[in-house]
Scaffold this motif. Sequence first.
Motif, short mmCIF file in Angstrom:
data_model
loop_
_atom_site.label_atom_id
_atom_site.label_comp_id
_atom_site.label_asym_id
_atom_site.label_seq_id
_atom_site.Cartn_x
_atom_site.Cartn_y
_atom_site.Cartn_z
N ALA A 116 0.84 -1.20 0.00
CA ALA A 116 0.00 0.00 0.00
C ALA A 116 0.87 1.25 0.00
O ALA A 116 1.94 1.28 0.63
N MET A 117 0.42 2.27 -0.69
CA MET A 117 1.17 3.52 -0.79
C MET A 117 1.19 4.29 0.52
O MET A 117 2.10 5.09 0.76
N ASP A 118 0.22 4.09 1.38
CA ASP A 118 0.13 4.86 2.62
C ASP A 118 1.26 4.56 3.59
O ASP A 118 1.44 5.27 4.58
N ALA A 139 7.79 3.87 -6.98
CA ALA A 139 7.26 3.50 -8.29
C ALA A 139 6.04 2.62 -8.11
O ALA A 139 6.03 1.71 -7.28
N LYS A 140 5.03 2.92 -8.90
CA LYS A 140 3.81 2.12 -8.89
C LYS A 140 3.52 1.68 -10.32
O LYS A 140 3.50 2.50 -11.23
N SER A 168 7.04 -0.24 -5.50
CA SER A 168 8.44 -0.35 -5.09
C SER A 168 8.90 0.94 -4.44
O SER A 168 8.48 2.02 -4.84
N LEU A 169 9.79 0.79 -3.48
CA LEU A 169 10.32 1.94 -2.76
C LEU A 169 11.81 1.76 -2.57
O LEU A 169 12.27 0.69 -2.20
N THR A 226 6.74 -4.46 4.99
CA THR A 226 7.04 -4.57 3.56
C THR A 226 6.70 -5.99 3.12
O THR A 226 6.64 -6.90 3.96
N THR A 227 6.49 -6.18 1.82
CA THR A 227 6.26 -7.55 1.34
C THR A 227 7.56 -8.21 0.90
O THR A 227 7.64 -9.43 0.80
#
Length: 121
Positions: free
Chosen positions: A17-19, A31-32, A38-39, A50-51
């Motif tokens: 999730a972006m949040d 990046a989405k 990805s971060l 994180t996954t």
Amino acid sequence: MNLKKIDFPLTVCKLDAMDKVDTKSDFFFFAKTDEELSLVCKTEDTPSQTTAREDGWRAFRIEGTLDFSLIGILSKLSTILAENKIGIFAVSTYNTDYILIKEENFAKAIAILQENGYTVK
């Protein structure tokens, strides 16, 4: 060509999730796509959930603003490093490119690039 070392450790991770991204942080790439989030961020700013996560990255950036008509800058850098068995993770901004290298190869990468005419600050 001048390269500038980024003086803090980085983490590359995937999120669900972006949040979870702290957009107040002073350094990160996000990046989405239709497949993932990805971060790349300072290791100290990595979200707790994180996954997938890989710590231990260092980076440098190409100094100055690169015109979009310039060709082969990233290719030349990556080729030099690949010929010396050093893998990279590259990210780009509007102005320039950033090259991430695993911590254990960072000093060797800098030395090799200097031997090939690059100035590293």
